[in-house]
Every structure is written in structure tokens, then in C-alpha cells.
Design a protein around this motif. Structure first.
Motif, short mmCIF file in Angstrom:
data_model
loop_
_atom_site.label_atom_id
_atom_site.label_comp_id
_atom_site.label_asym_id
_atom_site.label_seq_id
_atom_site.Cartn_x
_atom_site.Cartn_y
_atom_site.Cartn_z
N LYS A 169 0.83 -1.21 0.00
CA LYS A 169 0.00 0.00 0.00
C LYS A 169 0.86 1.26 0.00
O LYS A 169 0.54 2.25 -0.67
N LEU A 180 -6.11 1.87 -5.46
CA LEU A 180 -6.86 1.21 -4.40
C LEU A 180 -8.34 1.60 -4.34
O LEU A 180 -9.20 0.74 -4.17
N GLU A 185 -10.57 -0.43 -1.67
CA GLU A 185 -9.47 -0.56 -0.69
C GLU A 185 -9.18 -2.02 -0.32
O GLU A 185 -8.49 -2.28 0.67
N LEU A 187 -7.12 -4.67 -1.10
CA LEU A 187 -5.92 -5.01 -1.85
C LEU A 187 -5.67 -6.52 -1.90
O LEU A 187 -5.02 -7.02 -2.81
#
Length: 418
Positions: A169, A180, A185, A187
Motif C-alpha cells: 500500500k 486502491l 481498498e 488489496l
């Protein structure tokens, strides 16, 4: 055991031994029946050193004194000393643990001096052992020992996976910050990981043909990612505000992290298979998996942290072991706020908290009504309410583990309401 029971238990021994453990050697002090303590003896880690320690202890005691009448207290330094503790237990010595926090607080009381040496610590540990200031040392059955090692291994691997995810990240925040949000978000989903493994940087994605990008995304997402999202991904690569400098170095690092993350996740899956087999071989852990929301990892962690469930007489002992026992600071008319001590095993406390959160879910949580009432009563403090539910679950979990029987929802509802 209660403090008084510990004192009575300690006084039943002929002698007490204190051991301050270390990496290459341990300091050992023997306290005889009169309380007089010997000089510190250095125990080198190895077979010859352990044999010499046994001979040294017996040489300071009256002839024919059985090893079963000598209580040994050890203060562990991480994993150092566990081999010595098991060797002493194999020879017949009763073994207990003196916590480092207790030794630290008593150090200046011993001689009114902040002096810290291995000899002083070993002598203090012998004194604390004779006074009952110890906790039980977990000499586990092989099945429980396997559960503990596997559960710890799984926890370490999961921590390592989180560390790699955070590093990934961080790199994306520099080179492609728009990536992302397109995947909510998340990942660790298959699609973003597959895309980054093929095109780690936005310029890599732009260099590929749009048709190959669409094909790769649809294969990775099993056709779940719509064409609009794919177009948004390509647009983000064209208009990104990510830095261009150091692109080659970031690309190499990102690919290395992706390889390591894939390996760690593969190892986690492998360990979970071993955990499943170990849980099936352990009746208490197998019984816990019948409790709603308790999976293999949760059951294995709880049992591995508890040790043998039959060693516990009351759920309060489990709460204290987990650091979930309530404490307060009060004096006279001043009453402090009650809170958890958090002095115990953090992995056990974490699993109980996570399990309580699942029992409080709005869709299927059995304790949802109780949780809502707690939140309304304590001013909307949700974490506090979940902790209260975790404490409520402990007696039930202990009863299931001790009986080895499957969880009976009807019986639990009846006992709960009565």
C-alpha cells in the motif's frame, strides 16, 4: 490456586530453587529448609550443563532428598529456559514460573538497591518461589503442544502477511494512489493482486493493449469486474499523480513483495490444513468448533492458550489468564473506573474479542439484543459492550472444552435465561 493455596503449596517442599534464564547460560540459586540461599551456580545450556545443575542441587540438600520435594521456579527470557524447564520436569522436579514483572517490582525491596545481576535475580526468584509468588508452568500433552506451535506459527504468518500488505500500500500511495479506491481498498482480493503482478506501475498498464487488459481483468475477476471499472482503471493510469522518479526500483520492490505475499498466503493455507487435523485430534478443540462462529483457527488458538481445560476450576481463572479480569483503583471515597487488567495472554484475549464481535452481529448474532442494551446503557461505547459479551462467553466456552461435547443451543438458551 488462590494466593493462600500457593503459599501452602510452596511451604510443603523441602527446598526451593530459583533460576534466571539466559541465552547461553542460566543462573541457579538453591534455598534450603531454613531459607538460606546458596551462591549462584552457572548452568551452561547443554546436556553436560543440565546434568551438572541436577548434581549441584542434590549436593546442597540432605542425603536421599527426592527431587519431587524440590520446587524450581524459573523466570523466562523469551524462549530461553524452556529446554531447561522441561529437562528438570523430566527428572522429577516440580516446575513453576515466576513472572518478570514480579521480579522487577521486588528487586529493590530485596536489598534496597537497584543493583541488577544474574546472581541477585536468581536469589530473588528462589525467595519468590518459596513465598508462592509464581504461576503454573504449562507442561502440555503432545496434542496441546502441537496446537500451540501451529497456532503461533499461523499468527506469525498472518502478521507477516499484514506487513507485506502495508508495504505494498505504501508503494501504491507513491506510484499509483488512484489504484486502491477502484477496488474498494481491498488489496488482498484476487483481481488487484493479479493486476499488480502483471502491471505493477501505471506506465506498465498503459504500455499494454486495452484488449489484453480487459481479458486479464475478466479472467482474474471471473467476469465480475464491469467494463466501466476497467475503463476507470485505464483512465487512472493515464491521469495519475503518482511519482515517476525511481520507477524501476519501485517496480522491482513491488514484484518482490508480491512474490513474498503469495508465498506467505500459501504457507498460511498449509498451516491451516495442519491445524484442522490437529483440532480433530484434540477433543476440547473439536468440541469448540461446534460453537456458532468458532472456526478452526479460533478453536485452536483458544485451546492452545488455555492448555488442558481440566486444569481450570472456574471461568474466572480463564478471564485472568486472558487479562480480561476487571480491576479498579479506589481509595476511601474515591472510586476509579473498572477496566480490564490486560495482564495475560494477548492472543487469547484477541480471539475472545473477535468471537464476541461475531456474536454481536446484526444479522445472526445470538447476543445482539444483549449487546444493543449494553450500548444504550453505557452511552454508546461499542468496544466496551463487545468486551462485556466476550466475558459472558468464557464460561460457556470453558464448559464445552471441558466436557468435550458438542454445543447444544437449546440447552445454552435455557441455562442463559434461567
Amino acid at each position: 490456586m488462590t494466593p493462600d493455596e500457593k503459599i501452602g503449596y510452596a511451604r510443603s517442599f523441602v527446598a526451593h530453587v530459583g533460576v534466571d534464564t539466559g541465552k547461553v547460560s542460566h543462573a541457579l540459586v538453591v534455598a534450603g529448609a531454613g531459607g538460606k540461599r546458596s551462591k549462584a551456580f552457572t548452568v551452561h545450556v547443554g546436556r553436560e550443563g543440565f546434568d551438572a545443575a541436577d548434581a549441584h542441587i542434590l549436593s546442597l540438600l540432605p542425603p536421599e532428598t527426592p527431587r519431587e520435594q524440590v520446587l524450581v521456579g524459573l523466570e523466562f527470557a523469551g524462549q530461553y529456559g524452556y529446554t531447561f524447564a522441561h529437562d528438570l520436569a523430566r527428572r522429577g522436579y516440580p516446575v513453576v514460573t515466576v513472572l518478570p514483572a514480579v521480579t522487577k517490582r521486588m528487586k529493590e525491596i530485596e536489598d534496597n538497591s537497584p543493583l541488577k545481576t544474574d546472581a541477585k535475580d536468581a536469589a530473588l526468584i528462589a525467595r519468590l518461589t518459596s513465598e508462592g509468588k509464581f504461576v503454573r508452568f504449562p507442561l502440555l500433552d503432545p496434542r496441546y503442544a502441537s496446537l500451540r506451535y501451529l497456532a503461533m506459527n499461523r499468527h506469525r504468518l498472518s502478521v507477516e502477511a499484514v506487513r507485506y500488505k502495508n508495504r505494498l500500500k505504501a508503494l501504491l500511495d507513491i506510484s499509483w494512489p488512484e489504484f486502491l479506491p477502484l477496488f474498494k481498498e481491498n488489496l488482498m482480493a484476487a483481481t488487484p493482486l493479479a493486476l499488480l503482478a502483471r502491471w505493477p506501475l501505471p506506465e506498465d498498464l498503459l504500455a499494454a493493449s486495452p484488449r489484453s487488459v480487459v481479458r486479464a481483468v475478466r479472467v482474474a475477476s471471473n467476469g465480475q469486474l464491469k467494463l466501466e471499472r476497467i475503463r476507470a482503471l485505464l483512465a487512472s493510469a493515464r491521469t495519475t499523480v503518482g511519482l515517476k522518479t525511481g520507477a524501476d526500483a519501485r517496480r522491482r520492490e513491488m514484484l518482490q513483495i508480491l512474490d513474498r505475499l503469495a508465498l506467505v498466503r500459501e504457507q498460511i493455507a498449509e498451516v491451516e490444513l495442519w491445524l484442522d487435523a490437529a483440532v480433530q485430534d484434540c477433543p476440547p478443540a473439536r468440541a469448540l468448533t461446534t460453537v456458532p462462529e468458532v472456526g478452526v483457527v479460533c478453536a485452536a488458538t483458544i485451546v492452545s492458550e488455555l492448555g488442558m481445560p481440566e486444569d481450570y476450576e472456574h471461568a474466572r481463572q480463564v478471564l485472568k489468564l486472558a487479562g480480561m479480569n476487571l480491576i479498579e483503583k479506589s481509595s476511601g471515597l474515591l472510586r476509579g473506573r473498572k477496566r480490564q487488567s490486560k495482564r495475560g495472554r494477548p492472543l487469547l484475549r484477541r480471539q475472545l474479542y473477535l468471537l464476541a464481535g461475531r456474536w454481536c452481529r446484526a444479522d445472526r448474532g445470538a447476543y445482539r439484543a444483549y449487546y444493543d442494551a449494553l450500548v444504550a446503557r453505557n452511552g454508546g461505547l461499542r468496544t466496551k459492550a463487545v468486551c462485556a459479551v466476550a466475558r459472558k462467553l468464557v464460561p460457556m466456552l470453558l464448559a464445552v472444552a471441558q466436557s468435550g461435547e458438542a454445543f447444544d443451543r437449546t440447552r445454552w438458551e435455557r441455562a442463559r435465561h434461567s
